[in-house]
Design a protein around this motif. Sequence first.
Motif, PDB file in Angstrom:
ATOM      1  N   ILE A  92      -4.524 -12.498   7.866  1.00 21.40           N
ATOM      2  CA  ILE A  92      -3.344 -11.963   8.538  1.00 21.40           C
ATOM      3  C   ILE A  92      -2.225 -12.994   8.425  1.00 21.40           C
ATOM      4  O   ILE A  92      -2.356 -14.120   8.911  1.00 21.40           O
ATOM      5  N   GLU A  93      -1.140 -12.609   7.765  1.00 21.97           N
ATOM      6  CA  GLU A  93      -0.037 -13.533   7.551  1.00 21.97           C
ATOM      7  C   GLU A  93       0.915 -13.578   8.753  1.00 21.97           C
ATOM      8  O   GLU A  93       1.350 -14.647   9.170  1.00 21.97           O
ATOM      9  N   ARG A  94       1.208 -12.400   9.312  1.00 19.76           N
ATOM     10  CA  ARG A  94       2.119 -12.338  10.461  1.00 19.76           C
ATOM     11  C   ARG A  94       1.796 -11.126  11.310  1.00 19.76           C
ATOM     12  O   ARG A  94       1.395 -10.085  10.808  1.00 19.76           O
ATOM     13  N   VAL A  95       1.959 -11.280  12.629  1.00 17.42           N
ATOM     14  CA  VAL A  95       1.894 -10.168  13.571  1.00 17.42           C
ATOM     15  C   VAL A  95       3.078 -10.324  14.508  1.00 17.42           C
ATOM     16  O   VAL A  95       3.222 -11.355  15.167  1.00 17.42           O
ATOM     17  N   VAL A  96       3.949  -9.319  14.558  1.00 17.65           N
ATOM     18  CA  VAL A  96       5.122  -9.379  15.431  1.00 17.65           C
ATOM     19  C   VAL A  96       5.270  -8.060  16.170  1.00 17.65           C
ATOM     20  O   VAL A  96       4.835  -7.010  15.700  1.00 17.65           O
ATOM     21  N   ASP A  97       5.867  -8.128  17.345  1.00 21.60           N
ATOM     22  CA  ASP A  97       5.994  -6.954  18.202  1.00 21.60           C
ATOM     23  C   ASP A  97       7.432  -6.859  18.692  1.00 21.60           C
ATOM     24  O   ASP A  97       7.935  -7.794  19.320  1.00 21.60           O
ATOM     25  N   ASP A  98       8.093  -5.740  18.396  1.00 19.73           N
ATOM     26  CA  ASP A  98       9.471  -5.556  18.863  1.00 19.73           C
ATOM     27  C   ASP A  98       9.537  -4.574  20.030  1.00 19.73           C
ATOM     28  O   ASP A  98      10.588  -4.016  20.324  1.00 19.73           O
TER      29      ASP A  98
ATOM     30  N   ALA B 297      -0.607  -8.477   5.951  1.00 19.39           N
ATOM     31  CA  ALA B 297      -1.928  -9.018   5.644  1.00 19.39           C
ATOM     32  C   ALA B 297      -2.144  -9.119   4.146  1.00 19.39           C
ATOM     33  O   ALA B 297      -1.602  -8.323   3.365  1.00 19.39           O
ATOM     34  N   THR B 298      -2.967 -10.104   3.757  1.00 20.60           N
ATOM     35  CA  THR B 298      -3.350 -10.286   2.359  1.00 20.60           C
ATOM     36  C   THR B 298      -4.851 -10.087   2.229  1.00 20.60           C
ATOM     37  O   THR B 298      -5.630 -10.672   2.992  1.00 20.60           O
ATOM     38  N   VAL B 299      -5.251  -9.264   1.267  1.00 20.44           N
ATOM     39  CA  VAL B 299      -6.663  -9.041   0.965  1.00 20.44           C
ATOM     40  C   VAL B 299      -7.028  -9.897  -0.235  1.00 20.44           C
ATOM     41  O   VAL B 299      -6.428  -9.773  -1.297  1.00 20.44           O
ATOM     42  N   LEU B 300      -8.004 -10.788  -0.054  1.00 16.98           N
ATOM     43  CA  LEU B 300      -8.423 -11.687  -1.122  1.00 16.98           C
ATOM     44  C   LEU B 300      -9.653 -11.144  -1.825  1.00 16.98           C
ATOM     45  O   LEU B 300     -10.602 -10.686  -1.178  1.00 16.98           O
TER      46      LEU B 300
ATOM     47  N   TYR C 132       2.884  -0.797  12.180  1.00 22.02           N
ATOM     48  CA  TYR C 132       3.384  -0.831  10.801  1.00 22.02           C
ATOM     49  C   TYR C 132       2.541  -1.848  10.059  1.00 22.02           C
ATOM     50  O   TYR C 132       2.449  -3.010  10.476  1.00 22.02           O
ATOM     51  N   LEU C 133       1.876  -1.441   8.986  1.00 20.57           N
ATOM     52  CA  LEU C 133       0.969  -2.321   8.251  1.00 20.57           C
ATOM     53  C   LEU C 133       1.397  -2.423   6.799  1.00 20.57           C
ATOM     54  O   LEU C 133       1.611  -1.411   6.137  1.00 20.57           O
ATOM     55  N   GLU C 134       1.504  -3.632   6.317  1.00 23.49           N
ATOM     56  CA  GLU C 134       1.784  -3.868   4.904  1.00 23.49           C
ATOM     57  C   GLU C 134       0.685  -4.740   4.328  1.00 23.49           C
ATOM     58  O   GLU C 134       0.390  -5.824   4.851  1.00 23.49           O
ATOM     59  N   LEU C 135       0.058  -4.244   3.262  1.00 21.89           N
ATOM     60  CA  LEU C 135      -1.070  -4.931   2.639  1.00 21.89           C
ATOM     61  C   LEU C 135      -0.701  -5.432   1.254  1.00 21.89           C
ATOM     62  O   LEU C 135       0.015  -4.763   0.508  1.00 21.89           O
TER      63      LEU C 135
ATOM     64  N   HIS D 203       0.808  -1.221   0.000  1.00 24.12           N
ATOM     65  CA  HIS D 203       0.000   0.000   0.000  1.00 24.12           C
ATOM     66  C   HIS D 203       0.833   1.260   0.000  1.00 24.12           C
ATOM     67  O   HIS D 203       0.332   2.329  -0.276  1.00 24.12           O
ATOM     68  N   ASP D 204       2.086   1.220   0.347  1.00 27.67           N
ATOM     69  CA  ASP D 204       2.936   2.390   0.215  1.00 27.67           C
ATOM     70  C   ASP D 204       4.396   1.932   0.299  1.00 27.67           C
ATOM     71  O   ASP D 204       4.687   0.769   0.545  1.00 27.67           O
ATOM     72  N   GLN D 205       5.301   2.861   0.057  1.00 32.34           N
ATOM     73  CA  GLN D 205       6.722   2.536   0.018  1.00 32.34           C
ATOM     74  C   GLN D 205       7.294   2.529   1.427  1.00 32.34           C
ATOM     75  O   GLN D 205       7.622   3.557   1.991  1.00 32.34           O
TER      76      GLN D 205
END
Length: 327
Positions: A245-251, A259-262, A300-303, A4-6
């Motif tokens: 939701i493919e992965r959720v991690v917390d640092d 996440a993947t939108v089908l 931080y979200l990556e779609l 969704h963005d760089q």
Amino acid sequence: MESHDQLPPFPDLSDLPAEAVAEGFTLGQSPEGFRSGFVALVGRPNVGKSTLMNQLVGEKVAITSPVAQTTRNRLRAILTTPTAQLVLVDTPGIHKPHHLLGERLVQTARGAIGEVDQVLLLVDGSQAAGRGDGFIVELLERTKVPVQVALNKCDLVDPAQAAELEASYRELVPGWPQHPVSALNGDGTEALVNALAAELPEGPHLYPPDAVSDQPEQLLLAELIREQVLQHTREEIPHSVAVQIERVVDDKERTAVLATVLVERTSQKGILIGKGGRMLRQIGTGARQQMQKLISGPVYLELFVKVVPNWRRSSSRLAELGYRGDS
């Protein structure tokens, strides 16, 4: 697949920390005369069940949108008062299904009815009782579970028509207590909670007093993304979308979500991404803002968007996405 963005590559972070336990509280210890139990919210699609649940709990635990059949899972919210604890079970709207996903949503709603202590039938009180309401009433009459009725959207009712509208529901459900409420502004909800609590069996706390939901975090995150898709695309991609939701991690500094939108068709993928990725950026931004409220910290979200033809008619795909019709 499109992001969704760089943003920098998805980080390789450690697993999420163990869930915190409410300090100084032991389940099963409750005041004498305390009441607790499960209440299923049942009704036609788009009558405001999720909005009412959020209003009662005071926090967003279920997604909402103007699109019918927004709720797909049997969501549970927890409302605790000094004298009672109500576990509210939000269910998909009961409707005539047109595909396997629809069938499983209706199965989910019906399954909830026989597993609770009480049912709250939610209707659109700004309109007279209709055939869809009658179908649900017939279904509920075959159960032994006590039923109360919430006449939602009372804020939209012309006072001159209120008596006539309420009479149409009294005729439909004689003997079931009725409560005019507004899920939007909270009118009548305090009286509704008191009435529901009074009919629950005596019992201890089922959850810690400060809990508002028992849903897995990944389910809540996926629903927040799907909510943004519904709000931004409306009728263009009504029910052909699912979120995984493919992965959720917390640092400890931020929570990263991949996440993947089908969708079912290539044209829908184009709509979701939008010109220059604009639509997906808007969806990602809105979802990220809601996630930060849920998690109480930076996200931080990556779609990504993926085309899976006819996923709503695939038994294996529905099971993979959690739509089994029994939970």
